[in-house]
Design an enzyme around this catalytic site. Sequence first.
Site: not given
Length: 530
Positions: A151, A146-148
Site C-alpha cells: 500500500l 505488512f500491508k504497507d
Amino acid sequence: MCKMVDHCGGNCFVLYYTTDRNDNCCGKRNERVCDMEILYKSTRGGGAAITASKAVLQGLAEDGGLFVPDAILPLDKTLDEFAAMSYQETAYEVMKLYLTDYTEEELKSCIARAYDSKFDTETIAPLVEAQDAFYLELFHGATIAFKDMALSILPHLMTTAARKNQITNDIVILTATSGDTGKAALAGFADVEGTKIIVFYPKNGVSPIQERQMVTQKGDNTFVVGIRGNFDDAQTGVKQIFSDAALKERLRQAGFQFSSANSINIGRLVPQIVYYVYSYAALLREGKISSGEKINVVVPTGNFGNILAAYYAKNMGLPIAKLICASNENKVLFDFFRSGTYDRNRDFVLTSSPSMDILISSNLERLIYQIAGKDAQVNASLMRQLGETGRYTITDTMKKELESFYGGYASEEETARRIRTLYKDTGYVLDTHTAVASAVYERYRKETGDERKTVIVSTASPFKFTRSVMDAILPGHDNADDFALADALSGIANRAVPAAVAEIRSAPVLHNNVCGKDEMAECVCRFLNV
Ligand SMILES: *Cc1c(COP(=O)(O)O)cnc(C)c1O
C-alpha cells in the site's frame, strides 16, 4: 526485445509466455521469447483483456472475477544477481515483468517514492534468525503491518495509471478492512491529489490500537466508517457497491470512479512478490543457503493475498519447496487443503489475530483459476456455488496441483504459548499473526521431519496487538490501557515503542461514523455528496 530461454532447464511449473502460447514447457528448448505486453483478464472469463495500468485502476473485473496476468513470467535475473541488489532494485526487476505498460521511468519513480524513509530501516524488509527459522519482518513501514509493503506503492501506481489513461475523474478508493489494510491504505492515499478513500471496518472486530490508528487519520479526502457486522460483511458490501451499475453511473456523472485498494487489486499482489525474491537473495548473500537451495515459506493467511504472491514467486522460478499456509481458528483454508472442499458455512470466530479472521479468502480464486488449467468457466462455476451455497469442491486433478501447499492452523491457546515460549527461549517477541505461523511451523516440522531452511513471514509488529502479546507473556495487566501496555512491552522486548503507536497516543479522533452492513452504499453517497 527478444531473448533465448531454456525452457526445460527451468521450473516446469513456469508458464512461459511464448508466441505460440503453448504453456507446456517440457520437450521445448531454447525457444525465442519476446518481451510482450502482459494483459490482464478476469478469472471468470468476462470482458476483454486489459493492460496492467487499467487493471490497477479498475481493481475488480466487471463480472466479479479477479484480474490475472495472462502468464506467470520467469525471473530474468539470476539469484546471484538478485543477491547484489537493494530492495528497490529487486522491486523494479520483479514488477517490470508484470506491469509492462508502465515505462521504466514511471515504475522506478513509483518505487522510489514508496520505499523511502517511511520505512524505519534501509533494508525495508529485514530477516531475523530466531530458533529454527528466519523471520521476514514486513512491519517496518508507516503502519507497522505488512500491508504497507504494497500500500505504500499502490497510490503511486494508481495515479500514474490515471495519467497514462487520461482519466480526469477523481478516483474513489473503497476498502473493506479487517484492521490493517484500512490504516495502510489511508496512510498511502491521504491527501493524494485526485483521490478519495473510504474505509469500512467491523466496528467490534479490530484491536483498539488498529481502530485508533484509523479514526485519527488526517486528510480531507479520507472517510472511515465502522459497520455493524464482521469483516466478511464489510467485504461483501464493498463487492456489491462495485457491481452496482446504477451507482457507478451516478458517480460518473458527478466526476468520480471507484477503485479498490483491497488485496484483490493486482497493484497489491505484484509488489508482494518482491519480498520473497528479496528474502531468498538475502539468505544467499549472508551465506545461509547455497544458490538454488530450496527453502520453505510459512505465511499467516487470511485473504490469501500474501501466500498467493509466494506461489507466484515459486512459479517464477524462485526455489521454494513448501508453501505453508497458516490459519487461526477460522481454519477454512486448512480444511480446504486437506479435503478439497471449501466451506464457509461455519461460525465466525473472533481471535487474537483479527487480520486473519476471514471465511471468504478472496485471492484463493486466483489459485483456483490456475489449478483449473486457467479455465475461467470452471472457476466461475465454483465461485457461483460459493455464492449460492457457501461451498464448493475441486476435482482430484485440481487437488494434485496443490501438492506444494501444506495447510495448518493454530488454536488461540497454541498461539499464545508460541509467543511465550519463543520469548522465554530467545527474547524475540512475535505478534499474534506471526505466532500463528510459527506455531503451525513447529507442528509441521514435528509431523514431517522436514529440516529445510525456512522463512516465516512476520506480518505485524507486536506493538500493534499489544494486549494479546502481553497476555501471552506476562498476564495480569487487565487494568492497564493499551498505551501503558506498549510501554511495558517495550521494556521486556527491549525495543522502542514504534512511532506509529507513539503518535496516536494523543491524536484527536476525526472519524466516528457507524453504519449497518446494508447501509454502506448510502454512506458512500453521503460522503461524496452525490
Ligand atoms: C492482512 C494480514 C494478514 C493476512 O494476509 P492475507 O494476504 O490477507 O492472507 C496476516 N497478518 C497481518 C498482520 C495482516 O495485516
